[in-house]
Design a protein around this motif. Sequence first.
Motif: not given
Lengths: 780, 274
Positions: A111-112, A115-116, A271, B1-4
């Motif tokens: 997922r991270a 999102e990037d 989320d 939401m996940k951090a880069p």
Amino acid sequence: MTDTGVGASLPRKEDDRFLHGRGRYLADIEMPRMLDVAFVRSPLAHAEIVGIEKPEEAGERVFTARDMDGVVPIRPTSNVAGHRIVGSPPMAFDRVRFVGEIIATCLAPNRAQAEDLAERVVPDLKELPVVASIDAAMAEGAPLVHADWGTNLSMETRFDSGIEEQVARATVQVTRTLDMARQAMVPLEGKGALAHYDARDGQLVVYSSTQSPHMIRNALCQCLGLQQRQIRVVAPDVGGGFGYKAILHPEEVIVAWLALRLKRPVRWLEDRFEHLTAGANARQHRYRMTAHADDRGRILALDAVLTTDAGAYSIWPHTNGFDAIQASGILTGPYDIGGYRVRTMTVATNKPPLSPYRAVARPGACFAMETLVDAVARAVGRDPVEVRLENLVPAAAMPYKAITGKEYDSGDYPASLRRARAMVDAVSADAGPDRLIGTGYAVYTEHTAVSTATISQIGVQMMPGFEQAAALMQPDGSLEIRVGVQSHGQGMETTLAQIASEVLGIDPQRVSVRHGDTALSPYSTGTYASRAIVMTGGAVAAAADKLAFKLREIAAHMMQCTADDVRLEAGELVGPGASMTIEEAAVIWHFRPFDLPEELLRDGLEVTGGYRPDGDRAPFAYAAHAARVAVDPELGTVEVLDYVAVDDCGTRVNPMIVDGQVLGGVAQGIGTALFEEVPFDDQGQPLATTFGDYSVPAASEIPMIRLDHMETRSPYTRFGVKGVGEGGAIAPPAAVVNAINDALRSTGAELCAVPATPRRVLQAIFDAQDRAAGKKEAAR
Amino acid sequence: MKAPAFAYLRPVSIAEAVAALAEGAGGARILAGGQSLVPMLNLRVAFAETLVDIGAIADLRAVSDEGETVLIGAGVTHATLEDGASGDHWCGMLAFVARDIAYRAVRNRGTLGGSLCHADPAADWPVAMMALGATVQLAGPDGERALASEDFSVDVFTTALEEDEMLTGIRLPKLSPSARWSYRKMRKKAGAFGEAIAAVVHDPARGFTRVVAGSSAVGGPCRLEALEGAVASGSLAAEATIRAALAEREPDLDRYEMQIHATCLRRAMKEVSS
């Protein structure tokens, strides 16, 4: 009643895995080569999509609506004349209409990283004017959510029983405008979907955190153009649904489509940020209510206008009109009212589409009606409980045909209110200058296990029909029950086993209940509308009846008597001169077929039973709630000191589980009453996007809720049951606000909106102060 | 939401942590309890190339009695202060404030120093520390420096910390046994940030009086000196005086905000005076 059948407070069979952390939820499922999804969602409430710039190397990792060739848009349907409907597109094509609407789908190994990738997708959006409230949407010359409609009024309904005669007799008119805020449903587990293509079965397998697997399959087949046999929908353990998971989500369509296109597993896990923005979809109603009453507060007629802030699209299958139809059909509540006129308006706004949340529109309808009843009581100078007792449908009138056309089947509404009044703590709290104390009441009646007739009137694609259950006797005499509803907190693995136990005398520990999987279970519209124990419970009993008959035939053959001579008692097949156990009969059919004649062998011990209440008539549950609160008139804070609920859901299959349903519902209702709200600014931006701003009640905010039960059997249902899954959530907004207004009586303030946040409570007090100051000024 | 993606360091001394910050040249951030920073990283509203986790630095969890003052390590958790494990020289005030910060799970990890550095305008510790007259100890490449808590707190989410500096400790004057304090927080529900906070400390033996308000509406902790005279003299400030002091600090308070702040202040001052 047996000690394991209907009426037993059996500990929940499913709790062992839940309490030990061994449940298997969607996010627990991993698959080789799986890709996680992150969506690019609209930051604007209304905009034209001029273009979408994908990163150079995006390849088969970024998709937009233009890539979804051949996917048919979701099309909810309605029988309501003139109802304007647009389903939620899986991804926005040329226009976005609420903050959070999906613009692009990005895939990556986790997922991270997804999102990037999503951060590097650049939508070119041209801002359009926004309507973010009922008032803005209905204003002269308002911008249009759907330009081709020529209006923002999506649906309008009118009902008029004729009220002129009652109005002429009335001596008191009381009018109030009441608002319920927009909420998110916040199940503990968010929404999610995981899809993969199973080449061996030739099936697209969609794991979905859903309440209604077959319904999701219906919708996916429509959208993707597949035959029903080509899709299997599985709901694993589901951590709360509340209606949020009874609808088709655009994300489910996208994930399913991607799994077909990429031929590898694709997963999306919602989320909290997504939930509180794109999922802020429940409860927003406004009521303009006028009661025409006599001097004693007997309400002769109710005249109402109900407007819902319904968001930008129609959800599937309910449509955006479900709240208005439900609320207008139940607004007179448990009262005997001779005249009723209602107009409903379902208004499109640039917000997420309005969706049915636990008890659907009833918390709003109950809040409107019950605060109005208190206002009537104040207007005639009488105690609100006495006024209610005078207006409630008396027990002797049951079954009672309400002015709305609904038939209330059974019960004693006044008795429930008297019990609640006797129970609520009237004395122990100390009042003081910064602590005003008040008590409030609310009574409701609830149409549970919605009937086929009701749904067919409105024409949505959710037709209950006869509910089915399969009962499969295993070779060792243990039993597998298969049902198409999905248990996500209701404890059905226990209660449905209890019903099988009631009919067959079998130990529930020898019964498994399989649910939530289209590959395993008969067709069902799923779990909603407080229907499972009525409908599926009835179906399980029907299947168990069939099985019992077959077992008696086997036993009769072995005992050399007729099936009529064999009784089923506590798991024993008892004949005139001998008996055998269910297990023995099962073993004979499976392992000693040579002992049975052909006609007993042919059809086997795997049966399906179907059920709906007698005459397709829905049972009406009801309850009286009472709340006692302390209000700090300088800070506007509210503490719930005591809360009692006296409900009647007919026969309680498992009283402990009924208690759990009511307690959880009341806690959720206290959330609606005092805390939960996603406010939007005038540009349609949601202002509560984390739990820092969206307050849900926790243990500190919930008092010791005290319960009492009445048990009036429904004359129409198996075992006399009525639904109970939603009821607890209906009355708290009304009871709590009535208690607040009782506490504030010395200030002259009256609150007419929920949640009753400190700001709203103080604003009501300021308004009363200003009115008093204005009067003084005028007197000078 | 996940951090880069980010780099992660876990130094064992203050010197190593300071060096890591210098090396990060603005891209490094201190990770203490992570109760605000980690969600903000996940929501992608805060960013770090490198997280410097100071959880392994024992010195930051030390509490030293210096006689008139106590130096509390920046890494001491809310839970430690709630439980009184660091000793009580403040007539119970630190434990009282700590007990109502978020939830125990947050308090088990969140730290006093982290809260001060994050400088959320609605947070408790910046208000309480200002009311107790705390100074903060900072360490940087050029050595240490001390700042009064008023000077440390610059603005909403902004402190006087340079990008290569870290907070190492909080020096708190002890209260006299006869001192009185009140801490009033109005919040929507247990565990929520305060909508309005008022802290009043009156220590006549030391000639020390502080009245501090805090919240997002007033833009973080603010000392209301105009009200301190009344507290020092044991009289009750008039409602109009309280409102005037608030209006001077923050002219844009609406009626609701004014009412809740004034109420918290009035009740706190009354409690100290009674």
